[in-house]
Write a protein that holds these residues in place. Structure first.
Motif, PDB file in Angstrom:
ATOM      1  N   THR A  61      42.521  47.424  48.761  1.00 44.04           N
ATOM      2  CA  THR A  61      43.279  48.188  49.745  1.00 44.04           C
ATOM      3  C   THR A  61      44.739  48.164  49.321  1.00 44.04           C
ATOM      4  N   PHE A  62      45.457  49.213  49.633  1.00 47.04           N
ATOM      5  CA  PHE A  62      46.866  49.240  49.261  1.00 47.04           C
ATOM      6  C   PHE A  62      47.691  49.846  50.378  1.00 47.04           C
ATOM      7  N   THR A  63      48.954  49.514  50.368  1.00 47.70           N
ATOM      8  CA  THR A  63      49.883  50.097  51.318  1.00 47.70           C
ATOM      9  C   THR A  63      51.191  50.389  50.599  1.00 47.70           C
ATOM     10  N   THR A  87      42.588  53.028  50.010  1.00 54.71           N
ATOM     11  CA  THR A  87      41.754  52.156  49.186  1.00 54.71           C
ATOM     12  C   THR A  87      41.606  52.777  47.811  1.00 54.71           C
ATOM     13  N   TYR A 117      46.548  43.753  37.514  1.00 50.64           N
ATOM     14  CA  TYR A 117      46.490  44.845  38.492  1.00 50.64           C
ATOM     15  C   TYR A 117      45.608  45.984  37.983  1.00 50.64           C
ATOM     16  N   SER A 171      46.967  39.162  46.222  1.00 50.61           N
ATOM     17  CA  SER A 171      47.867  40.256  46.587  1.00 50.61           C
ATOM     18  C   SER A 171      48.832  40.521  45.440  1.00 50.61           C
ATOM     19  N   LEU A 208      54.760  48.755  46.586  1.00 51.12           N
ATOM     20  CA  LEU A 208      53.312  48.950  46.588  1.00 51.12           C
ATOM     21  C   LEU A 208      52.656  47.589  46.734  1.00 51.12           C
ATOM     22  N   GLN A 209      51.891  47.423  47.795  1.00 48.46           N
ATOM     23  CA  GLN A 209      51.157  46.172  48.020  1.00 48.46           C
ATOM     24  C   GLN A 209      49.666  46.439  47.868  1.00 48.46           C
ATOM     25  N   VAL A 210      49.023  45.598  47.110  1.00 47.93           N
ATOM     26  CA  VAL A 210      47.600  45.740  46.839  1.00 47.93           C
ATOM     27  C   VAL A 210      46.914  44.426  47.189  1.00 47.93           C
ATOM     28  N   PRO A 232      44.031  52.240  40.003  1.00 51.59           N
ATOM     29  CA  PRO A 232      45.321  51.532  39.937  1.00 51.59           C
ATOM     30  C   PRO A 232      46.370  52.233  39.088  1.00 51.59           C
ATOM     31  N   SER A 260      52.357  42.770  44.480  1.00 46.30           N
ATOM     32  CA  SER A 260      53.504  43.500  45.022  1.00 46.30           C
ATOM     33  C   SER A 260      54.261  44.106  43.848  1.00 46.30           C
TER      34      SER A 260
END
Length: 472
Positions: free
Chosen positions: A152-154, A6, A145, A36, A28-30, A12, A38
């Protein structure tokens, strides 16, 4: 790489800088407030970035800007792109969100990026022009962004490798984005989003005198379009346009309405911006791209955001395109183009009165369309009997036709086919008005010659946006 987290200590911009130092290729996905983002990176460089709010509206705007330099990007091509690549809103891929961040699913190659690759493969754009287009799209996405505060990010090794057209330097493009955000911030709190919609409030002659510095064309379009959309119509820089309107917003001559959904979900440009902007590192103000768009020769500065060695050729690294389509490449007639003319407001030619015919067997829908298009620059003819529509269309010779899909006596498909068979209306935009936007209906509409879709229920902004797309 398969990480998640997170935005707490890692903001960012800091997160993006961290990824620029990594050699892996990742996505990177947020996820923040139902939006969302990408961001695709390859060996520390950005290859593309998108977010979930109207990606094809974003592509349309930037293609319209590019069309001033690239004659091949005519209206017919932009319409064809949306018909071929824009997903059904009911089936378009979204980032899956659950309590377990490990379950976040990496998105496929974004449809609008596929559309850009198709433009390159079909030679409507050469690779350098596509690189400039991608850079501008990425800048707009990164601006929003950088304004996210909690998310949350992945990070995942995506199974879908984005075909590389160009690579963008993180530091240089971030600097430009932050400078743009600072310019927007200077207009706050009165202007807090590029998607706010200016409206003219003219009650007295004094108000009209106060608008002496604004072109008549601009005042004509201030009826529901956002600052960002207006800047494209006028072919002006959006911040400069906002600065032109700013004094009139302060004195109350121009009123600002909040952004229409779904643009209202995007982060504001004013709230708590100062803290976010402090993380920018100082560097020289060099152009990201020193290019002559539309020519065969393009040069790059040493610290350009685009890596010249990674601009792809037209022949490689493009996805498999759909079946090749026949597209008219002739330019749009002058009557269907609104071009910004340089000079003072006294020399601007007034915009033509557009004729629009709406065919629908529902008096309520016809009344709403007439009310939404109530404007001195639109002449609206409503027809509630589809069997009588053909003769009326021939008589009025409209600039745009709105057809209801499901009508008694004759449906929109049949009526569209008949109209298209008349040589006078080969290039007239025909918009299907329907409650269904399924793939089968979309393909069938394209086969009979429809230009686009307007899905019920629609707002005034939805209607104006599609009119802008095909007439402006």
């Amino acid at each position: 790489m398969n990480n998640f987290g997170t935005f707490t200590k890692l903001r960012p911009l800091s997160l993006l800088r961290h990824l620029s130092n990594c050699s892996e290729s990742t996505c990177l996905q947020v996820l923040s407030s139902s939006i969302s983002w990408s961001i695709y990176l390859e060996q520390g460089k950005i290859t593309y970035a998108t977010h979930s709010v109207e990606p094809f509206d974003r592509l349309e705007r930037h293609l319209r800007r590019l069309s001033h330099h690239v004659p091949s990007i005519v209206g017919e091509v932009r319409v064809q792109l949306r018909l071929m690549f824009e997903p059904d809103t009911n089936t378009q891929p979204v980032v899956h969100h659950s309590d377990n961040p490990e379950e976040l699913i990496p998105p496929p190659i974004p449809p609008e990026y596929q559309a850009i690759c198709w433009l390159v493969s079909e030679r409507y754009l050469h690779s350098t022009q596509a690189a400039v287009l991608i850079q501008e799209l990425v800048k707009e996405v990164l601006e929003s962004y950088f304004l996210t505060k909690q998310a949350t990010f992945t990070l995942k090794d995506s199974d879908y490798r984005v075909p590389t057209i160009c690579k963008l330097d993180v530091e240089k493009i971030a600097e430009r984005c932050q400078q743009k955000l600072q310019n927007w911030h200077s207009l706050g709190p009165h202007i807090s989003s590029p998607y706010q919609r200016p409206y003219l409030l003219m009650k007295t002659t004094d108000h009209q005198k106060n608008l002496s510095g604004i072109e008549p064309q601009l005042t004509e379009w201030m009826k529901g379009f956002s600052l960002r959309h207006l800047s494209v119509i006028m072919n002006q820089d959006e911040v400069q346009l906002a600065k032109t309107l700013y004094p009139h917003i302060l004195n109350g001559t121009i009123l600002l309405h909040e952004p229409d959904p779904p643009f209202d979900k995007l982060p504001k440009t004013f709230t708590d911006f100062i803290q976010a902007s402090r993380s920018v590192t100082g560097s020289t103000h060099t152009k990201l791209v020193d290019s002559e768009v539309g020519s065969t020769r393009t040069t790059y500065s040493d610290n350009s955001a685009i890596s010249a060695s990674h601009v792809a050729t037209q022949q490689r690294q493009t996805p498999v395109s759909p079946e090749k389509k026949e597209i008219q490449k002739s330019t749009i007639s002058n009557n269907n183009n609104l071009k910004h003319e340089a000079g003072t407001s006294d020399t601007v030619t007034p915009r033509k009165v557009y004729k629009i015919i709406s065919v629908d067997d529902s008096p309520t829908i016809l009344k709403e369309i007439s009310r939404f298009l109530e404007d001195e620059n639109f002449s609206v003819v409503t027809i509630n009997d589809p069997l009588k529509a053909v003769m009326s269309i021939i008589r009025y010779k409209p600039d745009l036709i709105l057809l209801d899909l499901n009508m008694d006596g004759m449906d929109g498909y049949e009526l569209c086919r008949i109209v298209r068979n008349n040589s006078m209306f080969k290039k007239t935009p025909i918009i299907m008005v329907t409650g269904n936007k399924g793939l089968v209906d979309r393909v069938k509409a394209r086969l009979v010659g429809a230009s686009g879709y307007l899905t019920k229920p629609f707002t005034r902004a939805d209607l104006l946006k599609i009119v802008f797309t095909y007439l402006a």
